[in-house]
Design an enzyme around this catalytic site. Structure first.
Site, mmCIF file in Angstrom:
data_model
loop_
_atom_site.group_PDB
_atom_site.id
_atom_site.type_symbol
_atom_site.label_atom_id
_atom_site.label_comp_id
_atom_site.label_asym_id
_atom_site.label_seq_id
_atom_site.Cartn_x
_atom_site.Cartn_y
_atom_site.Cartn_z
ATOM 1 N N GLU A 1 0.860 -1.184 0.000
ATOM 2 C CA GLU A 1 0.000 0.000 0.000
ATOM 3 C C GLU A 1 0.899 1.237 0.000
ATOM 4 O OE1 GLU A 1 -4.250 0.697 1.921
ATOM 5 O OE2 GLU A 1 -2.664 0.734 3.417
ATOM 6 N N SER B 1 2.682 9.787 8.193
ATOM 7 C CA SER B 1 3.563 8.790 7.593
ATOM 8 C C SER B 1 2.863 7.440 7.644
ATOM 9 C CB SER B 1 4.897 8.707 8.348
ATOM 10 O OG SER B 1 4.696 8.346 9.694
ATOM 11 N N LYS B 2 3.372 6.481 6.861
ATOM 12 C CA LYS B 2 2.673 5.200 6.735
ATOM 13 C C LYS B 2 2.713 4.406 8.041
ATOM 14 C CE LYS B 2 0.122 2.727 4.195
ATOM 15 N NZ LYS B 2 -1.184 3.270 3.847
ATOM 16 N N VAL B 3 3.828 4.443 8.740
ATOM 17 C CA VAL B 3 3.940 3.771 10.037
ATOM 18 C C VAL B 3 3.997 4.851 11.102
ATOM 19 C CG1 VAL B 3 5.284 2.210 11.494
ATOM 20 C CG2 VAL B 3 5.169 1.823 9.023
ATOM 21 N N ALA C 1 -0.236 4.652 -1.018
ATOM 22 C CA ALA C 1 -0.918 5.875 -0.593
ATOM 23 C C ALA C 1 -0.997 5.905 0.930
ATOM 24 C CB ALA C 1 -2.318 5.950 -1.197
#
Length: 347
Positions: A145, A341-343, A147
């Site tokens: 993923e 942010s993603k994480v 986005a």
């Protein structure tokens, strides 16, 4: 790259992700469920952040309604910040996370395992720290993923959790869910319909989302998507909670989106819809055709014959599209929300 291209592509992947989970993931999920059922957990604790927390709330409804298991949503800080040492003997602890990398989820899951809990991680990364920390793991098989706003991982988490709960009670949830990929394709193909609806919210300063029962996690997830992509303050309430005070802020200016499930949750929400209409609310309904026709506007869902507990997997799709289109209409990029942010490194 054009604004919103990544989010659009990942939303479009959802029918394929659902098919993959049903065809490739379901046998493994049944196996994990059977092993945990043999341990006969007395109650269930669910852990997540953000989108995954909304998926965990959906699982809470499944477990309480379909299995009669007492459930709770955990406060991770009790173990990570306060170093509490609960006795989790015979308790099933489910941690839900797309990345499986948030330190607080990993730490709280490890602590739960030390405290005697039966730990299960539900992630999109089988090699993640969270997957390693838990005794059992379910991979939602959503694929990479890119986005920042989670879309395909959310619906994959919902379906994985549904299959798991069905497995706990010895059922084959895959049979009931076979129609979902095709219905998801049908909904996502109505993108232009959502784009027209998005025009109502281009200049919105605040939004309210509401539902009851299985639809309530959808209201929370839709509010999160709208806030993180378009930056519109979006408040989500159970229909019952909306009547206990927040209804006072509803007027004919602030838009209200109601998610109406076709079933008992929708029936419980109808008195709330009546109160909203009495207040002159700009009411948009996501749900059955009859409910949409009675509102200011809406999006009719093809949920006839779909069990109520599976409808959230379809309900969120037009709302993901709506968040995407509202954000573009406001001149922003839904692929890259500011300050995210993603994480998320919460501890």
């Amino acid at each position: 790259m054009a604004a919103g291209r990544l989010m659009a592509a990942e939303m479009a992947e959802q029918p394929a992700v659902l098919r993959r989970l049903l065809e490739e993931g379901a046998p493994r999920i049944r196996e994990v469920a059977a092993r945990i059922a043999d341990r006969a957990p007395r109650f269930v604790l669910l852990t997540g952040r953000g989108t995954s927390d909304n998926a965990a709330l959906y699982a809470k409804y499944l477990l309480e309604i379909l299995l009669g298991k007492p459930c709770g949503l955990t406060s991770m800080s009790t173990t990570t910040a306060y170093a509490a040492r609960p006795d989790l003997t015979d308790c099933l602890v489910i941690a839900v996370s797309q990345s499986g990398g948030s330190p607080d989820l990993v730490a709280s899951t490890a602590a739960a395992r030390r405290a005697g809990g039966i730990t299960l991680a539900v992630t999109n990364n089988a090699d993640s720290p969270l997957a390693r920390a838990a005794e059992f793991h379910i991979d939602v098989l959503a694929g990479p993923e890119r986005a920042l706003p989670a879309t395909k991982t959310y619906t994959a988490e919902l379906l994985a959790l549904y299959l798991f709960v069905e497995g706990l009670r010895g059922g084959d949830g895959a049979a009931s869910a076979r129609q979902l990929p095709g219905l998801a394709e049908e909904i996502l193909a109505r993108h232009e319909e959502v784009r027209r609806l998005a025009g109502r919210y281009r200049f919105a300063e605040r939004m309210v989302l509401t539902s009851r029962g299985y639809g309530y996690p959808t209201a929370k997830e839709a509010a999160l998507k709208l806030m993180e992509t378009s930056y519109i303050p979006a408040l989500s309430y159970s229909g019952a909670d909306l009547l206990h005070g927040p209804l006072a802020m509803v007027d004919n200016v602030s838009p209200v989106i109601a998610i109406v499930t076709d079933g008992r949750g929708g029936q419980a929400l109808r008195p709330v819809l009546d109160r909203l209409r009495d207040r002159g609310a700009d009411l948009v309904v996501i749900g059955p055709k009859a409910e949409v026709e009675a509102a200011s506007a809406g999006f009719a869902l093809p949920t006839e014959g779909v069990p109520e507990e599976l409808q959230p997997i379809l309900e969120i799709l037009p709302l993901q599209l709506l968040a995407h289109e509202v954000t573009l209409a406001r001149g922003q990029d839904p692929d890259a929300p500011r300050a995210l942010s993603k994480v998320t490194e919460t501890r």
